[in-house]
Design an enzyme around this catalytic site. Structure first.
Site, mmCIF file in Angstrom:
data_model
loop_
_atom_site.group_PDB
_atom_site.id
_atom_site.type_symbol
_atom_site.label_atom_id
_atom_site.label_comp_id
_atom_site.label_asym_id
_atom_site.label_seq_id
_atom_site.Cartn_x
_atom_site.Cartn_y
_atom_site.Cartn_z
ATOM 1 N N ASP A 43 -4.804 -11.628 0.282
ATOM 2 C CA ASP A 43 -5.397 -11.284 -1.015
ATOM 3 C C ASP A 43 -5.805 -12.494 -1.850
ATOM 4 O O ASP A 43 -6.321 -12.328 -2.951
ATOM 5 C CB ASP A 43 -4.412 -10.439 -1.835
ATOM 6 C CG ASP A 43 -4.237 -9.027 -1.274
ATOM 7 O OD1 ASP A 43 -4.890 -8.701 -0.269
ATOM 8 O OD2 ASP A 43 -3.441 -8.270 -1.850
ATOM 9 N N CYS A 72 0.831 -1.217 0.000
ATOM 10 C CA CYS A 72 0.000 0.000 0.000
ATOM 11 C C CYS A 72 0.859 1.259 0.000
ATOM 12 O O CYS A 72 0.393 2.339 -0.380
ATOM 13 C CB CYS A 72 -0.901 0.030 1.229
ATOM 14 S SG CYS A 72 -1.794 -1.506 1.460
#
Length: 461
Positions: free
Chosen positions: A293, A51
């Site tokens: 994920d 991120c």
């Protein structure tokens, strides 16, 4: 009794947030004499913040190593046998073993496990476009990707960048490239940027991006990426136009990296992610867990599985998995769908359901939108903020909130995230005792102004 002299072996596939959180948490609960932990990671890094990559590319984060939460050495010091640049190529569920290949030498070997954690993450969607693999075209999933992009930016002859896609990665990369002094065009197939918002809220993002000098091209598909005589990227082509480019960044989202799990016959959901129970065990498999994920999660508002690849969930999954694999007990109940982002000084926040999500699951709703300010109107620095709220018809249960504004918009969505988790009605929300002083909010917080309006509408209907 396990086959390793009374000591069990936990094998972790994938060394980022979910995988290494699981390994670390299992190690907290069980020492090396009871539990051997082996982790395989095909890249060069562990426990890094994907991120943070756009902020490193843009220069807000100076060093790559600032994005590494725990180094391989730190993991190894805690008796985790971490094998970098080693890719797991096959899962043999019946035989309880994995096949691993050394990326450098190509040597392969099998390793048996008592317990397995699948944390294979996501892969960027790379469009089937001519030229998508040309030098100068970049995805941004790993630290290696970030480094490659920074190298291209510093060597680029010209200063023109095209970003393909306008989701979180697309808008964050557009900002990073503006910060690096590039002229930026964003080509987006949706009618507005940020498809995680309703289009009326996406329009506010569009306007702000254009205000920053970003050229937004909406409702357009890229057809091919054109290269020059040197083989490097030179332009991005759509049905109607060509956009010159010295660098292209793909920001069209990610898919679960579940090829191994699929080949092994493990259960996958509609979005291609692994399906787990509340303890993050792969459904139907007592000794296999999955998180991050590569899994689908339950949306607590819609009651349906959803694919939400975010670092917040990955770290929670890892904690839960490590606790269970280490002999404790923990669950991950689900998500409400909270996500925030920014493009320069515009903050973008959302939680719960969009209008189309609510329709898809058969919920009827009232929608309201209000304009307010981040602080008391008379206090210096007050800036406008738009809040959209969805409430269920008849019951008034909160279904979703979207906020776009300058300072103070993003973290306000947390009020709504808590309200969604607690299944509050908009009527109940109007009475929430939120912090107030003129520097922080108007006397009626923008979220509560929206809740009042939604409550009136629900009563009126």
């Amino acid at each position: 009794m396990s086959m390793h002299q009374g000591r069990e072996r936990l094998v972790v596939v994938g060394g980022d947030a979910a995988g290494m959180s699981a390994a670390s948490q299992a190690r907290r609960l069980k020492g090396p004499e009871e539990l051997e932990i082996v982790a395989f990671e095909r890249g060069h890094f562990t426990s890094f913040s994907a991120c943070g990559i756009p902020y490193w590319v843009g220069g807000a984060v100076p060093e790559r190593d600032d994005l590494i939460a725990r180094t391989p050495e730190e993991h190894r010091a805690r008796d985790i046998d971490l094998r970098l640049r080693t890719e797991v190529t096959e899962l043999d569920v019946a035989g309880r073993r994995v096949r691993a290949r050394d990326v450098e030498s190509g040597a392969e070997s099998w390793m048996s496990y008592d317990k397995l954690v699948i944390a294979t993450g996501a892969r960027p969607v790379r469009p089937e476009l001519p030229g998508a693999d040309a030098p100068g075209v970049h995805g941004v999933q790993t630290l290696d990707d970030g480094q490659a992009l920074i190298d291209t930016l510093s060597r680029a002859k010209g200063r023109r960048a095209v970003v393909v896609g306008a989701g979180y990665i697309g808008v964050e990369m557009a900002e990073a490239l503006i910060d690096r002094g590039f002229e930026v065009t964003v080509v987006n197939r949706g009618e507005q940027p940020m498809s995680t918002l309703d289009p009326d809220m996406g329009r506010l993002v569009h306007r702000a991006m254009e205000g920053l000098g970003i050229t937004m091209v909406n409702g357009t598909e890229v057809t091919k990426i054109l290269t020059g005589a040197d083989g490097r990227v030179r332009a991005v082509a759509t049905q109607h136009a060509e956009y010159p480019a010295d660098v292209v960044v793909l920001g069209i989202g990610v898919r679960p990296e579940t090829a191994l799990a699929r080949a092994a016959g493990l259960p996958l959901g509609a979005h291609g992610g692994l399906l787990t129970d509340l303890a993050m065990r792969v459904r139907g498999h007592q000794n296999i867990w999955a998180g991050g994920d590569c899994v689908e999660v339950l949306n607590l508002v819609s009651g349906q599985e959803q694919y939400v690849p975010l670092g917040t969930h990955a770290n929670k999954h890892g904690q839960v998995i490590g606790t269970n694999a280490g002999g404790g007990y923990a669950t991950f109940p689900g998500v409400v769908g909270t996500a925030v982002s920014k493009v320069c000084d515009l903050e973008i926040a959302r939680t719960g359901l969009r209008e189309k999500d609510a329709r898809r699951v058969g919920l009827e709703f009232e929608a309201v939108t209000i304009e307010s300010t981040s602080r008391a109107g008379y206090y210096p620095g007050a800036s406008p903020m738009t809040v959209k709220m969805l409430a269920e018809r008849r019951t008034g249960r909160l279904l979703g909130v979207q906020i776009v504004g300058r300072e103070g918009a993003a973290k306000r969505v947390d009020i709504a995230a808590v309200a969604l988790t607690a299944r509050l009605t908009v009527e109940q929300m109007t009475a929430l005792d939120l912090g107030y002083a003129p520097p922080f909010s108007p006397v009626w917080d923008p979220v509560l102004v929206a809740a009042r309006k939604a409550a009136r509408k629900v009563r009126g209907s």
